[in-house]
Design a protein around this motif. Structure first.
Motif, PDB file in Angstrom:
ATOM      1  N   UNK A  81      38.248  60.967  49.211  1.00  0.00           N
ATOM      2  CA  UNK A  81      38.332  59.879  48.251  1.00  0.00           C
ATOM      3  C   UNK A  81      38.597  58.574  48.994  1.00  0.00           C
ATOM      4  N   UNK A  82      37.874  57.512  48.598  1.00  0.00           N
ATOM      5  CA  UNK A  82      38.011  56.214  49.247  1.00  0.00           C
ATOM      6  C   UNK A  82      37.719  55.117  48.237  1.00  0.00           C
ATOM      7  N   UNK A  83      38.134  53.892  48.570  1.00  0.00           N
ATOM      8  CA  UNK A  83      37.829  52.743  47.739  1.00  0.00           C
ATOM      9  C   UNK A  83      36.448  52.229  48.100  1.00  0.00           C
ATOM     10  N   UNK A  84      35.677  51.849  47.089  1.00  0.00           N
ATOM     11  CA  UNK A  84      34.339  51.322  47.311  1.00  0.00           C
ATOM     12  C   UNK A  84      34.129  50.144  46.371  1.00  0.00           C
ATOM     13  N   UNK A  85      33.620  49.046  46.878  1.00  0.00           N
ATOM     14  CA  UNK A  85      33.318  47.871  46.059  1.00  0.00           C
ATOM     15  C   UNK A  85      31.819  47.780  45.855  1.00  0.00           C
ATOM     16  N   UNK A  86      31.404  47.587  44.602  1.00  0.00           N
ATOM     17  CA  UNK A  86      29.973  47.474  44.301  1.00  0.00           C
ATOM     18  C   UNK A  86      29.748  46.402  43.241  1.00  0.00           C
ATOM     19  N   UNK A  87      28.645  45.641  43.359  1.00  0.00           N
ATOM     20  CA  UNK A  87      28.266  44.750  42.257  1.00  0.00           C
ATOM     21  C   UNK A  87      27.897  45.622  41.055  1.00  0.00           C
ATOM     22  N   UNK A  88      28.291  45.220  39.866  1.00  0.00           N
ATOM     23  CA  UNK A  88      28.042  46.065  38.702  1.00  0.00           C
ATOM     24  C   UNK A  88      27.041  45.475  37.729  1.00  0.00           C
ATOM     25  N   UNK A  89      26.560  44.285  37.988  1.00  0.00           N
ATOM     26  CA  UNK A  89      25.604  43.684  37.070  1.00  0.00           C
ATOM     27  C   UNK A  89      24.335  43.294  37.819  1.00  0.00           C
ATOM     28  N   UNK A  90      23.187  43.410  37.182  1.00  0.00           N
ATOM     29  CA  UNK A  90      21.947  42.963  37.812  1.00  0.00           C
ATOM     30  C   UNK A  90      21.731  41.462  37.635  1.00  0.00           C
ATOM     31  N   UNK A  91      22.710  40.751  37.123  1.00  0.00           N
ATOM     32  CA  UNK A  91      22.590  39.318  36.864  1.00  0.00           C
ATOM     33  C   UNK A  91      23.662  38.543  37.603  1.00  0.00           C
ATOM     34  N   UNK A  92      23.415  37.259  37.778  1.00  0.00           N
ATOM     35  CA  UNK A  92      24.435  36.343  38.269  1.00  0.00           C
ATOM     36  C   UNK A  92      24.578  35.235  37.234  1.00  0.00           C
ATOM     37  N   UNK A  93      25.673  34.479  37.328  1.00  0.00           N
ATOM     38  CA  UNK A  93      25.926  33.403  36.377  1.00  0.00           C
ATOM     39  C   UNK A  93      26.081  32.098  37.117  1.00  0.00           C
ATOM     40  N   UNK A  94      25.590  31.024  36.499  1.00  0.00           N
ATOM     41  CA  UNK A  94      25.662  29.696  37.102  1.00  0.00           C
ATOM     42  C   UNK A  94      27.061  29.107  37.056  1.00  0.00           C
ATOM     43  N   UNK A  95      27.872  29.546  36.100  1.00  0.00           N
ATOM     44  CA  UNK A  95      29.208  28.970  36.002  1.00  0.00           C
ATOM     45  C   UNK A  95      30.261  30.077  36.054  1.00  0.00           C
ATOM     46  N   UNK A  96      31.380  29.724  36.631  1.00  0.00           N
ATOM     47  CA  UNK A  96      32.469  30.677  36.849  1.00  0.00           C
ATOM     48  C   UNK A  96      33.072  31.154  35.534  1.00  0.00           C
ATOM     49  N   UNK A  97      33.163  30.296  34.530  1.00  0.00           N
ATOM     50  CA  UNK A  97      33.775  30.681  33.255  1.00  0.00           C
ATOM     51  C   UNK A  97      33.003  31.809  32.576  1.00  0.00           C
ATOM     52  N   UNK A  98      31.693  31.749  32.598  1.00  0.00           N
ATOM     53  CA  UNK A  98      30.882  32.820  32.009  1.00  0.00           C
ATOM     54  C   UNK A  98      31.075  34.113  32.788  1.00  0.00           C
ATOM     55  N   UNK A  99      31.117  34.019  34.117  1.00  0.00           N
ATOM     56  CA  UNK A  99      31.349  35.209  34.949  1.00  0.00           C
ATOM     57  C   UNK A  99      32.739  35.776  34.687  1.00  0.00           C
ATOM     58  N   UNK A 100      33.730  34.916  34.483  1.00  0.00           N
ATOM     59  CA  UNK A 100      35.084  35.386  34.177  1.00  0.00           C
ATOM     60  C   UNK A 100      35.121  36.142  32.849  1.00  0.00           C
ATOM     61  N   UNK A 101      34.412  35.638  31.853  1.00  0.00           N
ATOM     62  CA  UNK A 101      34.356  36.329  30.556  1.00  0.00           C
ATOM     63  C   UNK A 101      33.699  37.698  30.714  1.00  0.00           C
ATOM     64  N   UNK A 102      32.654  37.753  31.531  1.00  0.00           N
ATOM     65  CA  UNK A 102      31.980  39.031  31.777  1.00  0.00           C
ATOM     66  C   UNK A 102      32.892  39.993  32.537  1.00  0.00           C
ATOM     67  N   UNK A 103      33.665  39.480  33.491  1.00  0.00           N
ATOM     68  CA  UNK A 103      34.604  40.326  34.233  1.00  0.00           C
ATOM     69  C   UNK A 103      35.661  40.902  33.299  1.00  0.00           C
ATOM     70  N   UNK A 104      36.159  40.092  32.376  1.00  0.00           N
ATOM     71  CA  UNK A 104      37.149  40.602  31.425  1.00  0.00           C
ATOM     72  C   UNK A 104      36.533  41.679  30.533  1.00  0.00           C
ATOM     73  N   UNK A 105      35.299  41.471  30.108  1.00  0.00           N
ATOM     74  CA  UNK A 105      34.614  42.482  29.301  1.00  0.00           C
ATOM     75  C   UNK A 105      34.475  43.783  30.084  1.00  0.00           C
ATOM     76  N   UNK A 106      34.101  43.680  31.355  1.00  0.00           N
ATOM     77  CA  UNK A 106      33.983  44.878  32.197  1.00  0.00           C
ATOM     78  C   UNK A 106      35.328  45.569  32.387  1.00  0.00           C
ATOM     79  N   UNK A 107      36.401  44.795  32.493  1.00  0.00           N
ATOM     80  CA  UNK A 107      37.730  45.399  32.656  1.00  0.00           C
ATOM     81  C   UNK A 107      38.054  46.318  31.477  1.00  0.00           C
ATOM     82  N   UNK A 108      37.611  45.951  30.290  1.00  0.00           N
ATOM     83  CA  UNK A 108      37.887  46.761  29.105  1.00  0.00           C
ATOM     84  C   UNK A 108      36.860  47.855  28.865  1.00  0.00           C
ATOM     85  N   UNK A 109      35.627  47.700  29.398  1.00  0.00           N
ATOM     86  CA  UNK A 109      34.564  48.637  29.018  1.00  0.00           C
ATOM     87  C   UNK A 109      33.976  49.460  30.157  1.00  0.00           C
TER      88      UNK A 109
END
Length: 126
Positions: free
Chosen positions: A48-76
């Motif tokens: 068992x090990x820690x692994x970091x991976x991008x989880x979305x096939x999209x990027x966002x132009x602004x940090x606030x939209x990406x932050x909202x998406x990160x919070x959604x991912x934290x819950x789902x």
């Protein structure tokens, strides 16, 4: 936002940074994009090990939209472990990062959801 018209493969993943051009240190703020990365445990037992991976096939132009998406991912986001989720606790560690603790039937696991700005990469010459 980056187009989703390309299929996501090992060779093409739109949220991966592009090769770093060391001769160009200037960065255009208008070209900044943000992605969401999840760090979680992979494997089992002693492997068992820690692994970091991008989880979305999209990027966002602004940090606030990406932050909202990160919070959604934290819950789902459905991690590999635990298989039988009993309870999920989400903590905002910083404006760009969430720590998620998931209690399963027999064990507790955690993951981290982070907003990231891809800066680039370089390959070692071997």
């Amino acid at each position: 936002m980056m187009s989703d018209s390309h299929p996501v493969t090992d060779q093409f993943w739109p949220t991966l940074p592009q090769p770093l051009d060391r001769s160009d240190d200037s960065r255009e703020p208008s070209n900044t994009e943000f992605t969401v990365i999840v760090e979680q445990t992979e494997g089992s037992g002693n492997s068992m090990r820690w692994l970091a991976v991008p989880v979305t096939p999209s990027t966002w132009d602004d940090r606030e939209t990406a932050r909202a998406e990160a919070q959604r991912y934290a819950w789902t986001f459905q991690p590999r472990h635990p298989m039988s989720e009993q309870r999920r606790s989400v903590y905002r560690v910083s404006p760009d990062e969430y720590l998620v603790i998931i209690e399963g039937a027999t064990m507790t696991f955690s993951l981290r959801v982070t907003v990231a700005e891809p800066l680039g990469y370089h390959s070692s010459d071997r």
